[in-house]
Design a protein around this motif. Structure first.
Motif, PDB file in Angstrom:
ATOM      1  N   PRO A 132       6.639  -6.098 -15.111  1.00 41.81           N
ATOM      2  CA  PRO A 132       5.576  -6.622 -13.519  1.00 41.81           C
ATOM      3  C   PRO A 132       4.701  -5.461 -13.335  1.00 41.81           C
ATOM      4  CG  PRO A 132       7.949  -4.650 -12.749  1.00 41.81           C
ATOM      5  CD  PRO A 132       7.840  -5.341 -14.411  1.00 41.81           C
ATOM      6  N   LYS A 133       3.431  -6.248 -13.068  1.00 41.20           N
ATOM      7  CA  LYS A 133       2.123  -5.208 -12.957  1.00 41.20           C
ATOM      8  C   LYS A 133       1.274  -5.045 -11.842  1.00 41.20           C
ATOM      9  CE  LYS A 133       2.154  -4.287 -17.445  1.00 41.20           C
ATOM     10  NZ  LYS A 133       2.618  -2.874 -17.966  1.00 41.20           N
ATOM     11  N   TRP A 134       1.648  -6.427 -10.753  1.00 39.94           N
ATOM     12  CA  TRP A 134       0.745  -6.179  -9.334  1.00 39.94           C
ATOM     13  C   TRP A 134       1.398  -7.115  -8.667  1.00 39.94           C
ATOM     14  CZ3 TRP A 134      -3.612  -3.926 -10.034  1.00 39.94           C
ATOM     15  CH2 TRP A 134      -4.145  -4.264 -11.457  1.00 39.94           C
ATOM     16  N   LEU A 135       1.277  -7.013  -7.672  1.00 39.86           N
ATOM     17  CA  LEU A 135       2.478  -6.515  -5.842  1.00 39.86           C
ATOM     18  C   LEU A 135       1.253  -8.287  -5.645  1.00 39.86           C
ATOM     19  CD1 LEU A 135       5.390  -6.189  -4.614  1.00 39.86           C
ATOM     20  CD2 LEU A 135       3.705  -6.418  -3.316  1.00 39.86           C
ATOM     21  N   TYR A 136       1.526  -9.138  -4.545  1.00 49.28           N
ATOM     22  CA  TYR A 136       0.684  -9.368  -3.979  1.00 49.28           C
ATOM     23  C   TYR A 136       1.446  -9.216  -3.093  1.00 49.28           C
ATOM     24  CZ  TYR A 136      -2.832 -10.521  -7.579  1.00 49.28           C
ATOM     25  OH  TYR A 136      -3.521 -10.594  -8.895  1.00 49.28           O
ATOM     26  N   ALA A 137       0.610  -9.521  -1.464  1.00 45.98           N
ATOM     27  CA  ALA A 137       1.785  -9.204  -0.202  1.00 45.98           C
ATOM     28  C   ALA A 137       0.152  -9.622   0.582  1.00 45.98           C
ATOM     29  CB  ALA A 137       2.966  -8.083   0.138  1.00 45.98           C
ATOM     30  N   PRO A 138       0.970 -10.459   1.846  1.00 46.71           N
ATOM     31  CA  PRO A 138       0.052 -10.118   3.559  1.00 46.71           C
ATOM     32  C   PRO A 138       0.478  -8.896   4.175  1.00 46.71           C
ATOM     33  CG  PRO A 138       1.492 -12.171   3.589  1.00 46.71           C
ATOM     34  CD  PRO A 138       1.228 -11.468   1.776  1.00 46.71           C
ATOM     35  N   SER A 139      -0.087  -8.914   5.632  1.00 48.10           N
ATOM     36  CA  SER A 139       0.455  -8.437   6.183  1.00 48.10           C
ATOM     37  C   SER A 139       0.286  -8.736   7.787  1.00 48.10           C
ATOM     38  CB  SER A 139       0.273  -7.215   6.419  1.00 48.10           C
ATOM     39  OG  SER A 139       0.224  -5.491   7.265  1.00 48.10           O
ATOM     40  N   GLY A 140       0.771  -8.709   8.826  1.00 48.86           N
ATOM     41  CA  GLY A 140      -0.013  -9.294   9.930  1.00 48.86           C
ATOM     42  C   GLY A 140      -0.759  -7.940  11.027  1.00 48.86           C
ATOM     43  N   ILE A 141      -1.723  -7.153   9.765  1.00 48.79           N
ATOM     44  CA  ILE A 141      -2.545  -6.327  10.254  1.00 48.79           C
ATOM     45  C   ILE A 141      -3.529  -7.262   9.776  1.00 48.79           C
ATOM     46  CG2 ILE A 141      -3.369  -3.853  10.553  1.00 48.79           C
ATOM     47  CD1 ILE A 141      -0.420  -4.773  11.848  1.00 48.79           C
ATOM     48  N   SER A 142      -4.783  -6.728  10.890  1.00 47.39           N
ATOM     49  CA  SER A 142      -5.681  -7.259   9.601  1.00 47.39           C
ATOM     50  C   SER A 142      -6.744  -5.913  10.064  1.00 47.39           C
ATOM     51  CB  SER A 142      -6.757  -7.548  10.864  1.00 47.39           C
ATOM     52  OG  SER A 142      -7.822  -7.883  10.724  1.00 47.39           O
ATOM     53  N   LEU A 143      -6.856  -5.401   8.734  1.00 49.52           N
ATOM     54  CA  LEU A 143      -7.436  -4.222   8.931  1.00 49.52           C
ATOM     55  C   LEU A 143      -8.616  -3.397   9.248  1.00 49.52           C
ATOM     56  CD1 LEU A 143      -6.187  -2.862   5.131  1.00 49.52           C
ATOM     57  CD2 LEU A 143      -5.406  -2.658   7.489  1.00 49.52           C
ATOM     58  N   ASP A 144      -9.670  -4.969   9.083  1.00 45.75           N
ATOM     59  CA  ASP A 144     -11.077  -4.979   9.463  1.00 45.75           C
ATOM     60  C   ASP A 144     -10.761  -5.196  10.942  1.00 45.75           C
ATOM     61  OD1 ASP A 144     -10.849  -7.344   9.715  1.00 45.75           O
ATOM     62  OD2 ASP A 144     -12.300  -8.164   7.431  1.00 45.75           O
ATOM     63  N   GLY A 145     -10.376  -5.479  11.695  1.00 44.86           N
ATOM     64  CA  GLY A 145      -9.867  -6.298  12.588  1.00 44.86           C
ATOM     65  C   GLY A 145     -10.539  -7.108  13.625  1.00 44.86           C
ATOM     66  N   ASP A 146     -10.762  -8.214  12.564  1.00 50.27           N
ATOM     67  CA  ASP A 146     -11.406  -9.480  12.667  1.00 50.27           C
ATOM     68  C   ASP A 146     -10.318 -10.772  12.933  1.00 50.27           C
ATOM     69  OD1 ASP A 146      -9.763 -10.861  10.530  1.00 50.27           O
ATOM     70  OD2 ASP A 146     -12.041 -10.448   9.150  1.00 50.27           O
ATOM     71  N   PRO A 147     -10.238 -11.737  13.654  1.00 52.22           N
ATOM     72  CA  PRO A 147      -8.823 -12.282  13.922  1.00 52.22           C
ATOM     73  C   PRO A 147      -7.993 -12.607  12.505  1.00 52.22           C
ATOM     74  CG  PRO A 147     -10.259 -13.760  13.845  1.00 52.22           C
ATOM     75  CD  PRO A 147     -11.486 -12.505  13.343  1.00 52.22           C
ATOM     76  N   ALA A 148      -8.350 -12.199  11.614  1.00 49.90           N
ATOM     77  CA  ALA A 148      -7.355 -13.069  10.679  1.00 49.90           C
ATOM     78  C   ALA A 148      -6.716 -11.757   9.640  1.00 49.90           C
ATOM     79  CB  ALA A 148      -8.639 -14.413   9.499  1.00 49.90           C
ATOM     80  N   THR A 149      -5.407 -12.378   9.050  1.00 46.54           N
ATOM     81  CA  THR A 149      -5.046 -11.909   7.762  1.00 46.54           C
ATOM     82  C   THR A 149      -5.710 -11.142   7.239  1.00 46.54           C
ATOM     83  OG1 THR A 149      -3.037 -12.760   7.472  1.00 46.54           O
ATOM     84  CG2 THR A 149      -2.596 -11.781   9.383  1.00 46.54           C
ATOM     85  N   GLU A 150      -5.040 -10.318   5.856  1.00 49.30           N
ATOM     86  CA  GLU A 150      -5.526 -10.477   4.220  1.00 49.30           C
ATOM     87  C   GLU A 150      -4.290 -10.340   3.996  1.00 49.30           C
ATOM     88  OE1 GLU A 150      -7.964  -7.662   6.859  1.00 49.30           O
ATOM     89  OE2 GLU A 150      -6.464  -6.530   6.301  1.00 49.30           O
ATOM     90  N   SER A 151      -4.252 -11.051   2.317  1.00 50.45           N
ATOM     91  CA  SER A 151      -3.795 -10.269   1.461  1.00 50.45           C
ATOM     92  C   SER A 151      -4.268  -9.215   0.266  1.00 50.45           C
ATOM     93  CB  SER A 151      -3.620 -11.760   0.402  1.00 50.45           C
ATOM     94  OG  SER A 151      -2.601 -12.184  -0.945  1.00 50.45           O
ATOM     95  N   HIS A 152      -2.602  -8.223   0.420  1.00 47.08           N
ATOM     96  CA  HIS A 152      -3.242  -7.533  -0.456  1.00 47.08           C
ATOM     97  C   HIS A 152      -2.909  -7.558  -1.812  1.00 47.08           C
ATOM     98  CE1 HIS A 152      -4.162  -5.685   3.779  1.00 47.08           C
ATOM     99  NE2 HIS A 152      -3.101  -6.045   4.140  1.00 47.08           N
ATOM    100  N   VAL A 153      -3.018  -6.713  -2.408  1.00 48.25           N
ATOM    101  CA  VAL A 153      -3.315  -6.196  -4.178  1.00 48.25           C
ATOM    102  C   VAL A 153      -2.499  -4.654  -4.429  1.00 48.25           C
ATOM    103  CG1 VAL A 153      -5.553  -5.962  -5.200  1.00 48.25           C
ATOM    104  CG2 VAL A 153      -3.348  -6.821  -6.179  1.00 48.25           C
ATOM    105  N   PHE A 154      -1.157  -4.546  -4.777  1.00 48.43           N
ATOM    106  CA  PHE A 154      -0.889  -3.306  -5.243  1.00 48.43           C
ATOM    107  C   PHE A 154      -0.864  -3.148  -7.240  1.00 48.43           C
ATOM    108  CE2 PHE A 154       0.698  -3.849  -1.047  1.00 48.43           C
ATOM    109  CZ  PHE A 154       0.955  -2.949  -0.232  1.00 48.43           C
ATOM    110  N   GLU A 155      -0.634  -2.107  -7.845  1.00 47.22           N
ATOM    111  CA  GLU A 155      -0.747  -1.945  -9.289  1.00 47.22           C
ATOM    112  C   GLU A 155       0.229  -1.494  -8.698  1.00 47.22           C
ATOM    113  OE1 GLU A 155      -2.571  -0.223 -13.223  1.00 47.22           O
ATOM    114  OE2 GLU A 155      -3.484   0.308 -11.247  1.00 47.22           O
ATOM    115  N   ILE A 156       1.494  -1.382 -10.120  1.00 50.26           N
ATOM    116  CA  ILE A 156       2.826  -1.224 -10.603  1.00 50.26           C
ATOM    117  C   ILE A 156       2.557  -0.256 -11.893  1.00 50.26           C
ATOM    118  CG2 ILE A 156       4.749  -1.813 -10.964  1.00 50.26           C
ATOM    119  CD1 ILE A 156       4.966  -5.057  -9.686  1.00 50.26           C
ATOM    120  N   LYS A 157       2.641   1.061 -11.415  1.00 47.97           N
ATOM    121  CA  LYS A 157       2.535   2.003 -12.482  1.00 47.97           C
ATOM    122  C   LYS A 157       3.881   1.867 -13.424  1.00 47.97           C
ATOM    123  CE  LYS A 157      -1.586   3.355 -10.894  1.00 47.97           C
ATOM    124  NZ  LYS A 157      -3.007   3.202 -12.014  1.00 47.97           N
TER     125      LYS A 157
END
Length: 363
Positions: free
Chosen positions: A338-363
């Motif tokens: 497993p190398k990368w994890l993708y997941a959405p959050s109910g938080i909009s980091l930049d404050g716009d009206p849409a959620t985002e999909s985030h990416v994490f590297e699995i070390k």
């Protein structure tokens, strides 16, 4: 009178350089193996936040399933719907599955086309809202596994479907019937009368060639939503639902992703929305045979464990209770790891009206 003994004379012989190198090598090896073992038990501590994978102020994104093609291009299949609608019930009525591409796993991912949308045909099982995308490749066939529903107000109409193509850009061949439905025979298995139908698909082809299709359902009698398993000899089915759930959780779980680890065990990642270990985190389940999972460990922590809230002063809650949690985790496995994890959050980091999909590297 006591006569003191003369000082003890000792002769120290230095160890040969070869012996010193051998001892150091053993110490380093033992220490490294201990660290690897600990890391395998706690996936959450191996994650490093790498940023936003998909962001579009006009569209709420939820669930990003990754795949790397033979040319090294990274693809995400993303559930999305207009951000002008509330998340709930917008996802039930307007969700579609869109295809994005990027030259690297961290993006930026660019929209390509809509892969699947609701048919809007009366009586059709997928009249509304394709959702929960899962993209896989089996041989020369791309398989897009997803859920849809006949009625946006009735969760019990959720079913799991399969669309196939020879290209990630489609066209996608859809079937008239769902790939998986709850049992209609009382007592046949635990999905009879499921109030949420069957949803949250996760699929794995086992070393013996069988297809394991994991899903979420709920017993007619109520209680926690649990993960189940259906097994088939062929991708297209028929799938036989196992009599009992594969997880024994007392609080509800959902949003599974499954992969076969280099240890040849089945690894299953789900959300932990209700605090089995940590509310807003994820659960990492492991099984020798994929038929039963017990005693999960931490798969991931809430989003603000990996980033500082102070760095995002405009962040606001679009969906959920305000916990900076991630849901619908999807993992990209490369070379058996497993190398990368993708997941959405109910938080909009930049404050716009849409959620985002985030990416994490699995070390």
């Amino acid at each position: 009178m006591l006569i003191p003994h003369p000082p003890l004379q000792t002769e120290i012989h230095p160890l040969p350089a070869r012996t010193i190198r051998l001892v150091l090598s053993l110490c380093i090896s033992i220490g490294f193996n201990a660290l690897v073992s600990a890391d395998e038990l706690l996936l959450a501590d191996r994650l490093e936040y790498r940023g936003v994978a998909v962001e579009d102020p006009a569209m709420t994104t939820w669930g990003s399933s990754p795949l790397k093609d033979d040319q090294g291009v990274y693809h995400l299949f993303v559930a999305r719907w207009p951000s002008s609608l509330k998340v709930n019930p917008g996802w039930r009525s307007h969700s579609e599955i869109a295809h994005f591409c990027a030259p690297s796993p961290t993006g930026p991912f660019q929209f390509q086309e809509v892969a699947l949308a609701g048919t809007h045909k009366d009586g059709n099982w997928e009249k509304f809202a394709p959702h929960n995308p899962l993209i896989k490749k089996f041989g020369d066939t791309y398989a897009l596994i997803y859920i849809a529903r006949m009625n946006p107000k009735a969760n019990n109409t959720q079913r799991i479907g399969l669309a196939t193509s020879s290209s990630l850009s489609g066209p996608w061949h859809r079937r008239d019937e769902p790939l998986l439905s709850p049992s209609i025979v009382e007592g046949e298995n635990w999905t009879f009368g499921s109030g949420v139908g069957v949803n949250n698909p996760a699929m794995l082809q086992m070393p013996d060639g069988r297809f394991f299709l994991y899903f979420k359902a709920k017993k007619k009698s109520g209680g926690a939503a649990k993960m189940g398993l259906a097994i088939a000899d062929h991708l297209e089915g028929p799938y036989v639902i196992q009599k009992d759930p594969v997880t024994d959780n007392q609080a509800s779980v959902e949003d599974g992703y499954v992969f076969l680890g280099s240890d040849q065990r089945v690894h299953f990642i789900t959300t932990d929305n209700h605090g089995i270990l940590q509310k807003g985190g994820g659960l990492h389940w492991v099984s020798d045979d994929g038929l039963k999972f017990r005693s999960p460990t931490q798969a991931y922590y809430p989003l603000d464990h990996y980033i500082k809230k102070a760095d995002y002063p405009n962040a606001k809650t679009i969906y959920g209770p305000g916990i900076w949690k991630c849901e619908r985790p999807q993992i990209l496995v490369e070379n058996g790891e497993p190398k990368w994890l993708y997941a959405p959050s109910g938080i909009s980091l930049d404050g716009d009206p849409a959620t985002e999909s985030h990416v994490f590297e699995i070390k």
